[in-house]
Scaffold this active site. Sequence first.
Site, mmCIF file in Angstrom:
data_model
loop_
_atom_site.group_PDB
_atom_site.id
_atom_site.type_symbol
_atom_site.label_atom_id
_atom_site.label_comp_id
_atom_site.label_asym_id
_atom_site.label_seq_id
_atom_site.Cartn_x
_atom_site.Cartn_y
_atom_site.Cartn_z
ATOM 1 C CG HIS A 62 -2.014 -1.099 1.042
ATOM 2 N ND1 HIS A 62 -2.177 -2.127 1.940
ATOM 3 C CD2 HIS A 62 -2.927 -1.316 0.057
ATOM 4 C CE1 HIS A 62 -3.159 -2.928 1.536
ATOM 5 N NE2 HIS A 62 -3.630 -2.461 0.393
ATOM 6 C CG ASP A 86 -7.466 -3.598 1.397
ATOM 7 O OD1 ASP A 86 -6.842 -2.537 1.593
ATOM 8 O OD2 ASP A 86 -7.239 -4.330 0.411
ATOM 9 C CD GLU A 106 -14.092 -2.653 -3.553
ATOM 10 O OE1 GLU A 106 -12.869 -2.467 -3.489
ATOM 11 O OE2 GLU A 106 -14.605 -3.688 -4.028
ATOM 12 C CG ASP A 137 -18.157 -0.607 -14.081
ATOM 13 O OD1 ASP A 137 -16.937 -0.342 -13.967
ATOM 14 O OD2 ASP A 137 -18.662 -1.059 -15.120
ATOM 15 N N GLY A 138 -16.079 0.580 -11.155
ATOM 16 C CA GLY A 138 -15.043 1.619 -11.053
ATOM 17 C C GLY A 138 -14.698 2.223 -12.402
ATOM 18 C CG ASP A 155 -5.441 -1.496 -3.871
ATOM 19 O OD1 ASP A 155 -4.879 -2.535 -4.232
ATOM 20 O OD2 ASP A 155 -5.677 -1.209 -2.683
ATOM 21 C CB SER A 156 -7.004 -3.826 -9.896
ATOM 22 O OG SER A 156 -5.700 -4.236 -10.271
ATOM 23 C CG ASP A 158 -4.283 -11.459 -9.267
ATOM 24 O OD1 ASP A 158 -3.377 -10.624 -9.134
ATOM 25 O OD2 ASP A 158 -4.417 -12.450 -8.533
ATOM 26 N N PRO A 162 -14.061 -9.864 -12.533
ATOM 27 C CG PRO A 162 -15.131 -9.528 -10.477
ATOM 28 C CD PRO A 162 -14.488 -10.566 -11.322
#
Length: 274
Positions: A62, A86, A106, A137-138, A155-156, A158, A162
């Site tokens: 982070h 998170d 998010e 939907d970002g 900060d996706s 893998d 989605p």
Amino acid sequence: MNLWFSEDQTPNMRIGLRIEEVLHRERSPYQEITVYETAEFGRLLTLDDIIMTTERDEFVYHEMLAHPALVAHPEPRQVLVVGGGDGGTVREVLKHPTVERVVLAELDERVVEVSKLYLPSLAHAFDDPRVEFRFGDGALYVAEHPNEFDVILVDSPDPVGPGAVLFSEAFYRTCRAALRPGGIITVQSESPWFNREQLWATRRYFREIFPVSRLHWAPVPTYPGGFWTFTSGSLGPDPKEPREEAALRIHGRYYSLEIHRAAFVLPPFVKELA
Ligand code: SPD
């Protein structure tokens, strides 16, 4: 108790963490969300059985996703975090005193709620009044907010399911449009050991879309290969050049002025991709 979590990090390689307790498991409308207490890495959050973060090594990821862009930008005020339910990335963003507003786009509200309950050292950031939540939907959110952000952090998960759209050229083009003049975007760009094609594609898109693009890395023990990359694109400042004053204000556990500079030095096998 001899209970293990294991993730197939490639078809031929697996990481295993000994579990002391399953603290939470639920199926949200989007994915299976699980929190474990592990013997080695503290609490572990997984989405569809893929490691997202652990209490013990999350700070490396982070801090290194957030600070290079925020320290290179002369005055980051408006920040967008795509994914990151998170709270770890938002927590780092809020360490920058110029930041007036952080939008968290998010997909899954349940990830935020579960993190608030089980990962308070990350999710406490959500109590800050500068944080705005946009669930859904970002990619769509980005497309609908041109010319709004100084820094965008992706900060996706893998690039499967989605999360895949967050690795597409079309998405990065909308991110460019969502940046204000001089803006910077950083995305997590996976492992040079096991996601070579993906990383190479991301580098190519960024070189085409942004006047300045860079790659940096950090060691994250629970991610495949442990060597993790981040790709940045800038409409102004060079992300690899820290503003010293801003860097020295961040008292990171991993990030420092020296680490900022060092993170952009790449070993030859990674430089080939950069
Ligand atoms: N292979 C796992 C990569 C996950 C990267 N994003 C994690 C989100 C943590 N905030």
